[in-house]
Write a protein that holds these residues in place. Structure first.
Motif, mmCIF file in Angstrom:
data_model
loop_
_atom_site.group_PDB
_atom_site.id
_atom_site.type_symbol
_atom_site.label_atom_id
_atom_site.label_comp_id
_atom_site.label_asym_id
_atom_site.label_seq_id
_atom_site.Cartn_x
_atom_site.Cartn_y
_atom_site.Cartn_z
ATOM 1 N N PHE A 33 11.889 2.617 -11.976
ATOM 2 C CA PHE A 33 11.908 2.894 -10.536
ATOM 3 C C PHE A 33 10.961 1.969 -9.787
ATOM 4 N N PHE A 34 9.729 1.888 -10.248
ATOM 5 C CA PHE A 34 8.759 1.089 -9.507
ATOM 6 C C PHE A 34 8.835 -0.387 -9.837
ATOM 7 N N GLY A 35 9.318 -0.725 -11.016
ATOM 8 C CA GLY A 35 9.577 -2.134 -11.286
ATOM 9 C C GLY A 35 10.645 -2.665 -10.349
ATOM 10 N N SER A 36 11.706 -1.875 -10.162
ATOM 11 C CA SER A 36 12.785 -2.262 -9.240
ATOM 12 C C SER A 36 12.289 -2.291 -7.802
ATOM 13 N N SER A 37 11.556 -1.260 -7.401
ATOM 14 C CA SER A 37 11.041 -1.190 -6.027
ATOM 15 C C SER A 37 10.118 -2.359 -5.723
ATOM 16 N N LEU A 38 9.234 -2.675 -6.668
ATOM 17 C CA LEU A 38 8.291 -3.766 -6.455
ATOM 18 C C LEU A 38 9.009 -5.104 -6.371
ATOM 19 N N ALA A 39 9.975 -5.325 -7.259
ATOM 20 C CA ALA A 39 10.721 -6.589 -7.252
ATOM 21 C C ALA A 39 11.439 -6.781 -5.918
ATOM 22 N N LEU B 237 21.575 3.761 -14.609
ATOM 23 C CA LEU B 237 22.132 4.124 -13.311
ATOM 24 C C LEU B 237 21.127 3.884 -12.194
ATOM 25 N N VAL B 238 19.878 4.258 -12.424
ATOM 26 C CA VAL B 238 18.829 4.018 -11.425
ATOM 27 C C VAL B 238 18.694 2.519 -11.149
ATOM 28 N N ALA B 239 18.673 1.718 -12.212
ATOM 29 C CA ALA B 239 18.550 0.266 -12.047
ATOM 30 C C ALA B 239 19.757 -0.309 -11.308
ATOM 31 N N LEU B 240 20.957 0.184 -11.608
ATOM 32 C CA LEU B 240 22.160 -0.282 -10.914
ATOM 33 C C LEU B 240 22.111 0.094 -9.433
ATOM 34 N N GLY B 241 21.587 1.293 -9.146
ATOM 35 C CA GLY B 241 21.433 1.690 -7.754
ATOM 36 C C GLY B 241 20.515 0.753 -7.004
ATOM 37 N N PHE B 242 19.403 0.386 -7.626
ATOM 38 C CA PHE B 242 18.480 -0.555 -6.996
ATOM 39 C C PHE B 242 19.094 -1.950 -6.882
ATOM 40 N N LEU B 243 19.904 -2.327 -7.853
ATOM 41 C CA LEU B 243 20.588 -3.614 -7.769
ATOM 42 C C LEU B 243 21.505 -3.650 -6.550
ATOM 43 N N MET B 244 22.223 -2.562 -6.301
ATOM 44 C CA MET B 244 23.072 -2.494 -5.115
ATOM 45 C C MET B 244 22.241 -2.596 -3.840
ATOM 46 N N VAL B 245 21.109 -1.912 -3.815
ATOM 47 C CA VAL B 245 20.216 -1.997 -2.651
ATOM 48 C C VAL B 245 19.747 -3.434 -2.446
ATOM 49 N N PHE B 246 19.391 -4.113 -3.527
ATOM 50 C CA PHE B 246 18.962 -5.514 -3.432
ATOM 51 C C PHE B 246 20.065 -6.394 -2.858
ATOM 52 N N LEU B 247 21.295 -6.200 -3.330
ATOM 53 C CA LEU B 247 22.413 -7.002 -2.826
ATOM 54 C C LEU B 247 22.639 -6.756 -1.334
ATOM 55 N N GLY C 133 0.822 -1.205 0.000
ATOM 56 C CA GLY C 133 0.000 0.000 0.000
ATOM 57 C C GLY C 133 0.858 1.257 0.000
ATOM 58 N N GLY C 134 1.935 1.235 0.777
ATOM 59 C CA GLY C 134 2.847 2.379 0.795
ATOM 60 C C GLY C 134 3.514 2.590 -0.547
ATOM 61 N N LEU C 135 3.839 1.492 -1.218
ATOM 62 C CA LEU C 135 4.474 1.586 -2.533
ATOM 63 C C LEU C 135 3.522 2.188 -3.558
ATOM 64 N N VAL C 136 2.259 1.784 -3.513
ATOM 65 C CA VAL C 136 1.256 2.326 -4.442
ATOM 66 C C VAL C 136 1.028 3.813 -4.169
ATOM 67 N N THR D 291 10.690 -5.331 -3.025
ATOM 68 C CA THR D 291 9.688 -5.475 -1.967
ATOM 69 C C THR D 291 9.138 -6.898 -1.929
ATOM 70 N N LEU D 292 8.823 -7.462 -3.085
ATOM 71 C CA LEU D 292 8.298 -8.831 -3.136
ATOM 72 C C LEU D 292 9.336 -9.829 -2.633
ATOM 73 N N TYR D 293 10.598 -9.598 -2.977
ATOM 74 C CA TYR D 293 11.661 -10.488 -2.493
ATOM 75 C C TYR D 293 11.760 -10.438 -0.973
ATOM 76 N N VAL D 294 11.769 -9.225 -0.412
ATOM 77 C CA VAL D 294 11.894 -9.079 1.036
ATOM 78 C C VAL D 294 10.649 -9.624 1.741
ATOM 79 N N MET D 295 9.476 -9.410 1.157
ATOM 80 C CA MET D 295 8.237 -9.961 1.735
ATOM 81 C C MET D 295 8.333 -11.474 1.888
ATOM 82 N N LYS D 296 8.889 -12.121 0.890
ATOM 83 C CA LYS D 296 8.964 -13.577 0.889
ATOM 84 C C LYS D 296 10.102 -14.109 1.746
ATOM 85 N N ASN D 297 11.241 -13.429 1.730
ATOM 86 C CA ASN D 297 12.450 -14.003 2.321
ATOM 87 C C ASN D 297 12.891 -13.397 3.647
#
Length: 225
Positions: free
Chosen positions: A42-48, A117-127, A10-13, A50-56
């Motif tokens: 931005f939101f594709g990365s954020s959602l991906a 660059l935005v996608a790489l930033g999110f990739l670093m956050v994911f790692l 809900g916060g993401l939406v 978020t879903l990973y963290v929700m599950k794991n």
């Protein structure tokens, strides 16, 4: 779906709706392909993520939901978070105004580079999230927290700030504005301030952090700083 997951999604939406308003109202048009592409990245990365963290890692998700100036305990961090929020707001709105008045058109390949660059930033956050369950949105040391020295933490001590810097650098280019890059200077200063303030806490409160700091020399930029 539990309450925590509903709150996160809900916060993401809500953030997506706000961000769309911050982009398209100042631009005063929906004919802004750079913004649509940026939102998808931005939101594709954020959602991906978020879903990973929700599950794991639900505990990490709970730590990440508590964010913003009000969530911080220290006055300095409240100020830093407020400044960071303002910087992000300007990083979004200024390029939108630039687009409206055509101050500094950016070639399409530079726009795509900005999205990369935005996608790489999110990739670093994911790692970071994948490696560190204690990557809270606030400056704190949790019960049972240990020093993490693997993954991106083997290269720099604060890889998530590197991810944030990549995102800040990519946003104005992705939105088609050279003028928007001006916000990168104060944004970098705010990130460095937060990083140094966090290190003071970690040295005092996190066992083993001083030894880790001696081993991993660079704070945020590999081979540089």
């Amino acid at each position: 779906m539990n309450d925590l997951n509903r709150k996160a999604l809900g916060g993401l939406v809500r953030f997506l709706i706000i961000l769309m308003g911050l982009l398209f109202l100042p631009a005063w048009t929906l004919d802004y392909w750079q913004a649509w592409l940026f939102l998808a990245v931005f939101f594709g990365s954020s959602l991906a993520i978020t879903l990973y963290v929700m599950k794991n890692d639900p505990q990490l998700l709970e730590r990440r939901i508590r964010a913003g100036p009000r969530a911080e305990k220290e006055k300095s961090q409240k100020i830093i978070q407020l400044l960071a929020s303002i910087m992000f707001l300007v990083a979004i709105v200024l390029p939108a105004i630039d687009h409206r008045f055509g101050w500094s058109p950016v070639p399409p390949y530079v726009v795509v580079a900005g999205d990369v660059l935005v996608a790489l930033g999110f990739l670093m956050v994911f790692l970071v999230f994948k490696e560190n369950s204690f990557a809270s949105a606030t400056i704190e040391v949790g019960a049972g927290q240990k020093v993490v020295s693997t993954g991106p933490y083997a290269m720099v001590r604060h890889p998530m700030y590197l991810g944030g810097l990549l995102i800040f650098a990519g946003v104005p280019l992705a939105l088609g504005s050279w003028w928007g890059l001006l916000i990168l200077v104060p944004s970098t200063a705010v990130i460095i301030w937060r990083l140094l303030d966090e290190e003071k806490l970690l040295v005092v409160s996190l066992p083993g952090y001083s030894e880790y700091r001696a081993k991993v020399k660079h704070r945020m930029m590999p081979l540089i700083w």
